[in-house]
Design an enzyme around this catalytic site. Sequence first.
Site, short mmCIF file in Angstrom:
data_model
loop_
_atom_site.label_atom_id
_atom_site.label_comp_id
_atom_site.label_asym_id
_atom_site.label_seq_id
_atom_site.Cartn_x
_atom_site.Cartn_y
_atom_site.Cartn_z
N GLU A 82 39.71 25.20 44.10
CA GLU A 82 40.28 25.10 42.74
C GLU A 82 41.63 24.39 42.77
O GLU A 82 42.25 24.25 43.82
CB GLU A 82 40.42 26.48 42.11
CG GLU A 82 41.36 27.39 42.87
CD GLU A 82 42.07 28.40 41.99
OE1 GLU A 82 42.55 28.05 40.89
OE2 GLU A 82 42.17 29.56 42.43
N LYS A 85 44.12 39.80 42.32
CA LYS A 85 45.55 40.05 42.54
C LYS A 85 45.92 41.46 42.10
O LYS A 85 45.42 41.96 41.09
CB LYS A 85 46.37 39.01 41.75
CG LYS A 85 46.36 37.64 42.43
CD LYS A 85 47.02 36.57 41.60
CE LYS A 85 46.15 36.11 40.47
NZ LYS A 85 44.98 35.31 40.83
N1 PSU Z 1 44.53 32.98 42.81
C1 PSU Z 1 45.63 32.50 43.47
N2 PSU Z 1 46.51 31.75 42.77
C2 PSU Z 1 46.27 31.38 41.48
C3 PSU Z 1 45.09 31.85 40.82
C4 PSU Z 1 44.27 32.64 41.54
O1 PSU Z 1 45.81 32.77 44.65
O2 PSU Z 1 47.05 30.63 40.91
C5 PSU Z 1 44.75 31.37 39.44
C6 PSU Z 1 43.25 31.05 39.43
O3 PSU Z 1 43.12 29.71 39.02
C7 PSU Z 1 42.65 31.99 38.43
C8 PSU Z 1 43.80 32.14 37.49
O4 PSU Z 1 41.51 31.48 37.84
O5 PSU Z 1 44.91 32.28 38.37
C9 PSU Z 1 43.61 33.32 36.57
O6 PSU Z 1 44.41 33.11 35.44
P1 PSU Z 1 44.19 34.02 34.15
O7 PSU Z 1 44.55 35.39 34.59
O8 PSU Z 1 45.14 33.46 33.10
O9 PSU Z 1 42.75 33.85 33.76
#
Ligand code: PSU
Length: 303
Positions: free
Chosen positions: A24, A157
Amino acid sequence: MPTLNIAPDVARALADNKPVVALESTIISHGLPRPRNREAALEFEQILRDKGVVPATIAIIDGVPTVGLDADGLATIADRDIAKASVRDLPILHATKQSGATTVAATAHIAAQAGIRVFATGGLGGVHRGASETFDESADLSTLAVTNITVVSAGVKSVLDIAATLERLETLSVPVIGFGTTAFPAFWLTDSGFTLDWTVKDAAEVAAVMASQDVTGHGQGIVVANPIPPEQQWDPIAHDHVLSEAFLAAEQAGVRGKAVTPFLLGYIVEASAGRSLEVNLDLARNNIRVAGDIATAWCKRRA
Ligand code: PSU
Ligand code: MN
């Protein structure tokens, strides 16, 4: 305007049943600080090449969903200010020819369209704490419910509501499998305290589950949870301390919606004096290696 641009090496590998792993770009643009993010993007790809696996970093470049970035594409996601793009942003970026860094959701969606079966990330998005009031749940979850891809992550996370996230994955019928463990990880930490129903011992077993999913499932994804080894994890006490500071800071700054995850990650890197960043990089590397092995096992099965 093309709707999908697949890099030649990725297209060739897919046509020849050679292993490909999707990566990603939001982790590069919004998840890691500059200039480490650029080094990380290159290193992530190299880890795969060293294993004989073709990396396919995914982003929207000038409106076109692009699978496998060239040097300019990598510079677009690493060095320039770029939108964080989830699945719902794709038609807007496409019509207006703008670039975007793809989240897990958008990356999974585009990878599946390209025919890629395996995807590595750091941590999945999920249900945010306080979601019962804010309704803030990542589209990563709903996308995996309808997207045929295997995602390797270090769980979700620990800034999220992990219990609620696991419940949602159950509701959405997305299998969650521990890689060599039933202890669900919490990104920077080896063990979230939540136990999974299922574990697999190796990459070949994941490939077997993928093959069975194709005949017993309805096209949903698979989450492979790969914990960071205990000796590499962030000290849990320091982790808890920094996280509570980060929540307070986010609340005081009034951060909402899609800005929440980048804000928390950025704050935590600063407040931990870079320790969280090192762990984030380590766990991403581990996930990429496992994804490379799964992609290789998958191709072997199909051969
Ligand atoms: N995991 C990481 N770093 C990130 C993300 C995930 O180690 O930056 C990002 C991913 O792209 C994931 C996003 O899809 O955070 C989730 O964001 P939200 O909670 O706004 O959907
Ligand atoms: Mn959100």
